[in-house]
Design an enzyme around this catalytic site. Structure first.
Site, PDB file in Angstrom:
ATOM      1  N   HIS A  75       7.501  -0.371  -9.791  1.00 49.89           N
ATOM      2  CA  HIS A  75       6.778   0.029  -8.582  1.00 49.89           C
ATOM      3  C   HIS A  75       7.189   1.454  -8.190  1.00 49.89           C
ATOM      4  CE1 HIS A  75       5.425   0.188  -4.427  1.00 49.89           C
ATOM      5  NE2 HIS A  75       4.593  -0.780  -4.742  1.00 49.89           N
ATOM      6  N   GLU A 124      -1.725   2.073  -9.375  1.00 46.86           N
ATOM      7  CA  GLU A 124      -1.511   2.386  -7.960  1.00 46.86           C
ATOM      8  C   GLU A 124      -1.311   3.891  -7.775  1.00 46.86           C
ATOM      9  OE1 GLU A 124       0.152  -1.248  -5.712  1.00 46.86           O
ATOM     10  OE2 GLU A 124       1.842  -0.261  -6.645  1.00 46.86           O
TER      11      GLU A 124
HETATM   12  P1  PGA Z   1      -0.166  -1.036   0.246  1.00 43.82           P
HETATM   13  O1  PGA Z   1       0.938  -1.202  -0.916  1.00 43.82           O
HETATM   14  O2  PGA Z   1      -1.195  -2.112   0.017  1.00 43.82           O
HETATM   15  O3  PGA Z   1       0.596  -1.217   1.507  1.00 43.82           O
HETATM   16  O4  PGA Z   1      -0.748   0.330   0.096  1.00 43.82           O
HETATM   17  C1  PGA Z   1       0.577  -1.487  -2.229  1.00 43.82           C
HETATM   18  C2  PGA Z   1       1.815  -1.563  -3.077  1.00 43.82           C
HETATM   19  O5  PGA Z   1       2.786  -0.871  -2.800  1.00 43.82           O
HETATM   20  O6  PGA Z   1       1.858  -2.339  -4.055  1.00 43.82           O
END
Ligand code: PGA
Length: 227
Positions: A86, A155
């Site tokens: 992450h 992401e």
């Molecule tokens: P968020 O986070 O939905 O708060 O943008 C997503 C993540 O960090 O996996």
């Protein structure tokens, strides 16, 4: 059927709140596959009809590694998935080499890794630039790893927790690239998803969502998993 993963991060503050959140979600009737990823300590104490995931794991099985938690330990608490790489972990030091070892440790313990990739590119959605950077990241992360055993979450770092999601078209394009180039079966999108924009992402060729902020709001996550 889509895969919707709730990354609770360092939330909620108390076990009681965590249990309440899981309980509220238990009422949801959904055809989607749902995974809850609470903090390590709460994992054995959450009663959920959904599957559990951890937010990380360590690559060694045992030894002098202060503060770490291994895949085989997690396995004993019915953990089926693990978020790995992450951006919030990369930010505090996780390298691609370590992420690669973590992926191997997860697979060795029959835990399905959810590998997060993405960059905070200023232009936001320059598709070509994103693909080049992501390709580089995935080549390192997936070295000698069987890609059919890995789920990838795309992401964009600028979209995480910012309230500004990527466009569904950009997310889909990137997901298709990751699927084709790396033989990944499932690619999720993550970054500021909520009950309002989730439907659009899920209508695309995107296999599901990795949800942060909205996953700790029972009403919001309930709506998202029952879409
Ligand atoms: P968020 O986070 O939905 O708060 O943008 C997503 C993540 O960090 O996996």
């Amino acid at each position: 059927m889509k895969l919707i993963v709730g990354n609770w991060k360092l939330n909620p503050k108390t076990l009681k709140e965590a249990q309440k959140l899981a309980l509220a979600l238990n009422k949801a009737k959904t055809k989607n596959k749902v995974v809850l990823c609470p903090p390590y300590l709460y994992l054995p104490l959450i009663k959920s009809k959904f599957e559990l995931g951890s937010q990380d794991l360590f690559w060694q099985e045992q030894g002098a590694y202060t503060g770490q938690v291994s895949g085989s330990m997690l396995k004993q608490f019915k953990v089926k998935y693990a978020i790995i790489g992450h951006s919030e972990k990369r930010e505090v030091g996780d390298t691609d080499q370590e992420i690669n070892l973590k992926l191997k440790a997860a697979i060795a313990n029959k835990i399905i890794p959810i590998l997060c990739v993405g960059f905070g590119i200023e232009s936001g959605e320059d598709d070509e630039e994103v693909m080049i950077r992501i390709q580089n990241q995935l080549e390192l992360d997936l070295k000698d790893v069987d890609p059919s055993k890995v789920i990838v979450a795309y992401e964009p770092v600028w979209a995480i927790g910012s309230g500004k999601a990527a466009s569904a078209e950009h997310a889909e394009k990137t997901a298709m690239f990751i699927r084709m180039k790396f033989h990944i079966k499932k690619v999720l999108y993550g970054g500021s998803t909520n009950p309002t924009n989730a439907k659009e992402f899920l209508s695309k060729q995107i296999d599901g969502l990795l949800v942060g902020g909205s996953s700790i709001k029972a009403d919001d996550f309930y709506k998202m998993i029952t879409l």
